[in-house]
Scaffold this motif. Structure first.
Motif, mmCIF file in Angstrom:
data_model
loop_
_atom_site.group_PDB
_atom_site.id
_atom_site.type_symbol
_atom_site.label_atom_id
_atom_site.label_comp_id
_atom_site.label_asym_id
_atom_site.label_seq_id
_atom_site.Cartn_x
_atom_site.Cartn_y
_atom_site.Cartn_z
ATOM 1 N N ASN A 1 39.169 33.083 43.236
ATOM 2 C CA ASN A 1 40.082 32.374 42.338
ATOM 3 C C ASN A 1 39.932 30.860 42.500
ATOM 4 O O ASN A 1 40.788 30.101 42.064
ATOM 5 C CB ASN A 1 41.534 32.837 42.497
ATOM 6 C CG ASN A 1 42.162 32.394 43.798
ATOM 7 O OD1 ASN A 1 41.484 31.861 44.673
ATOM 8 N ND2 ASN A 1 43.460 32.605 43.932
ATOM 9 N N TYR A 2 38.820 30.424 43.125
ATOM 10 C CA TYR A 2 38.485 28.997 43.076
ATOM 11 C C TYR A 2 37.918 28.716 41.692
ATOM 12 O O TYR A 2 37.171 29.537 41.152
ATOM 13 C CB TYR A 2 37.432 28.646 44.131
ATOM 14 C CG TYR A 2 38.009 28.532 45.525
ATOM 15 C CD1 TYR A 2 38.417 27.287 46.021
ATOM 16 C CD2 TYR A 2 38.150 29.657 46.329
ATOM 17 C CE1 TYR A 2 38.958 27.188 47.298
ATOM 18 C CE2 TYR A 2 38.699 29.559 47.600
ATOM 19 C CZ TYR A 2 39.097 28.324 48.086
ATOM 20 O OH TYR A 2 39.628 28.223 49.337
ATOM 21 N N ARG B 1 44.133 30.092 47.452
ATOM 22 C CA ARG B 1 42.750 30.386 47.057
ATOM 23 C C ARG B 1 42.111 31.413 47.979
ATOM 24 O O ARG B 1 42.411 31.470 49.181
ATOM 25 C CB ARG B 1 41.925 29.099 47.057
ATOM 26 C CG ARG B 1 42.504 27.970 46.215
ATOM 27 C CD ARG B 1 42.343 28.207 44.729
ATOM 28 N NE ARG B 1 43.101 27.225 43.952
ATOM 29 C CZ ARG B 1 43.029 27.115 42.628
ATOM 30 N NH1 ARG B 1 42.256 27.926 41.922
ATOM 31 N NH2 ARG B 1 43.754 26.219 42.000
ATOM 32 N N ASP C 1 33.357 29.154 40.242
ATOM 33 C CA ASP C 1 33.305 28.814 41.661
ATOM 34 C C ASP C 1 31.852 28.595 42.065
ATOM 35 O O ASP C 1 31.099 29.553 42.213
ATOM 36 C CB ASP C 1 33.927 29.971 42.461
ATOM 37 C CG ASP C 1 33.944 29.691 43.949
ATOM 38 O OD1 ASP C 1 33.427 28.626 44.372
ATOM 39 O OD2 ASP C 1 34.475 30.547 44.690
ATOM 40 N N ILE D 1 45.036 29.586 37.739
ATOM 41 C CA ILE D 1 44.099 29.236 38.822
ATOM 42 C C ILE D 1 43.314 27.958 38.489
ATOM 43 O O ILE D 1 42.269 27.692 39.058
ATOM 44 C CB ILE D 1 43.149 30.414 39.199
ATOM 45 C CG1 ILE D 1 42.243 30.805 38.044
ATOM 46 C CG2 ILE D 1 43.958 31.617 39.688
ATOM 47 C CD1 ILE D 1 41.084 31.736 38.465
#
Ligand code: 5AD
Ligand code: FES
Length: 377
Positions: free
Chosen positions: A84-85, A104, A134, A95
């Motif tokens: 969830n970065y 995170r 990410d 997010i």
């Protein structure tokens, strides 16, 4: 023209003019305030569900069209939310980079493979790897992950949903074995896109990604949220026409739901009715498309996903993420299934699907149109 005439014409021709779409959406009151005391009837198929006579006509037509393509089958996809970065800052999303209170997490390669192992045991034959944008996972790592999954589970499809990337990256993931890619356009209107996203994110790049994915050979999914802040029926018409032009294999439609730590915290959520109407309209426009009854739809109404299936949807994407991280992949408030185990969701969904008169099929569940095209080649 009366809305039922428009529905018939859409069903017959799989397209309407811009003006007819305008009449259809306004005839169904999409994005309009609805009076609670409408002339409602109970849905014959689902106890507790109500809709108007005109809606019932639309949904019935959508069901008939979906049953011609897919019979009573509902496909399941195992969703693995592996990070969830996110480098993006979409104003609607929980997010988003600027949300400093989000907790995170990243799953390791081994954790992701464990999810697949569990999912495979539960019968899943499609794994959807979804995450924020990410960059901590290199293209090489993504490719290695995809090829490990494909070599272990040769009868499974791997879907990626990891945002906007370079064409070469999409190419590399495809060559590593990825079958499908989900990337919602969110809105096809440039001004609305700018309202939903910061300046660095552009509709041009979003669409470039979608066309690249198509050309490379992925089965592609696009989509929008219903009732996102600033959305108008003109935007929705533009989206429908864009979808028709892109002609993707899947279209993800769910209501916008505010998240408390975003700039849109105080905005109104999209509605169940609008989402059901759009699902049905899309089903009539694209008889073979895969249409998920989304988790967001299940979040705004306890029977949302069932009603989605009865309005033309034919896919459900239960969560396979490890229980410990589920409560952290929060794009919006109130998300369902964050406390449940994968096995629980699997059983729960089977029961929910059965109540609609449909049945869960544990196969890869490719798009009917895509399969026909491959067989011809
Ligand atoms: N409400 C509903 N859906 C959302 N998404 C992101 N944020 C929200 C929200 N607040 C959707 C976007 C994205 C998909 C993964 O989830 O459409 O493409
Ligand atoms: Fe997760 Fe019902 S689908 S508990």
């Amino acid at each position: 023209m009366h809305v039922e005439e428009l529905v018939k014409s859409l069903r017959e021709n799989s397209i309407l003019s811009r003006e007819e779409l305008r009449q259809l959406l306004s005839g169904y009151g999409v994005l309009e305030e609805r009076s609670p005391v409408r002339d409602v009837k109970m849905c014959e198929t689902l106890p507790g569900a109500r809709c108007t006579k005109e809606e019932s006509f639309l949904f019935e037509n959508a069901r008939q069209v979906r049953e011609r393509s897919y019979g009573k089958d509902v496909y399941l996809r195992g969703l693995i939310e592996f990070t969830n970065y996110c480098r993006c800052d979409c104003r609607y999303c929980g997010i988003r980079r600027s949300n400093t209170v989000a907790q995170r997490y990243r799953l390791s390669r081994e954790q992701i493979l464990d999810c697949c192992e569990e999912g495979y045991g539960l019968g899943f034959r499609t794994f959807v790897l979804q995450g924020g944008e990410d960059m901590a996972y290199s293209d090489g790592q993504i490719c290695e992950l995809v090829s490990s999954i494909k070599s272990r589970y040769g009868d499974c499809a791997v879907t990626l949903s990891i945002g906007e990337r370079k064409r070469e990256s999409y190419r590399a993931y495809f060559d590593a074995g990825a079958d499908r890619y989900l990337l919602r356009q969110e809105t096809s209107d440039p001004a609305h896109y700018r309202y939903l996203h910061p300046e660095q994110q552009t509709i041009e790049n979003r669409k470039r990604c979608l066309w690249d994915l198509r050309e490379i050979g992925y089965q592609v999914g696009c989509g929008i949220m219903t009732g996102s802040p600033g959305q108008t029926t003109e935007h929705i018409i533009e989206d429908l026409l864009f979808m028709k032009e892109l002609s993707p294999q899947m279209i993800g439609i769910g209501p916008f739901i505010p998240h408390k730590d975003t700039p849109f915290a105080r905005e109104k959520a999209g509605t169940l009715q609008d989402t059901l109407i759009l699902l049905a309209v899309i089903r009539l426009m694209m008889p073979d498309v895969l249409l998920p009854a989304t988790t967001a739809l299940g979040t705004i109404d306890p029977l949302g996903r069932e009603r989605g299936l009865l309005a033309g949807a034919n896919v459900i994407m239960p969560n396979l993420s490890p229980a410990g991280v589920r409560g952290k992949y929060l794009l919006y408030d109130g998300k369902i299934c964050t406390g449940d185990e994968a096995a629980q969701c699997r059983i729960c969904l089977e029961k929910r699907v059965e109540r609609t008169g449909y049945r869960v099929i544990m196969s890869r569940g490719d798009c009917a149109g895509f399969v026909r095209r491959q067989n011809r080649e």
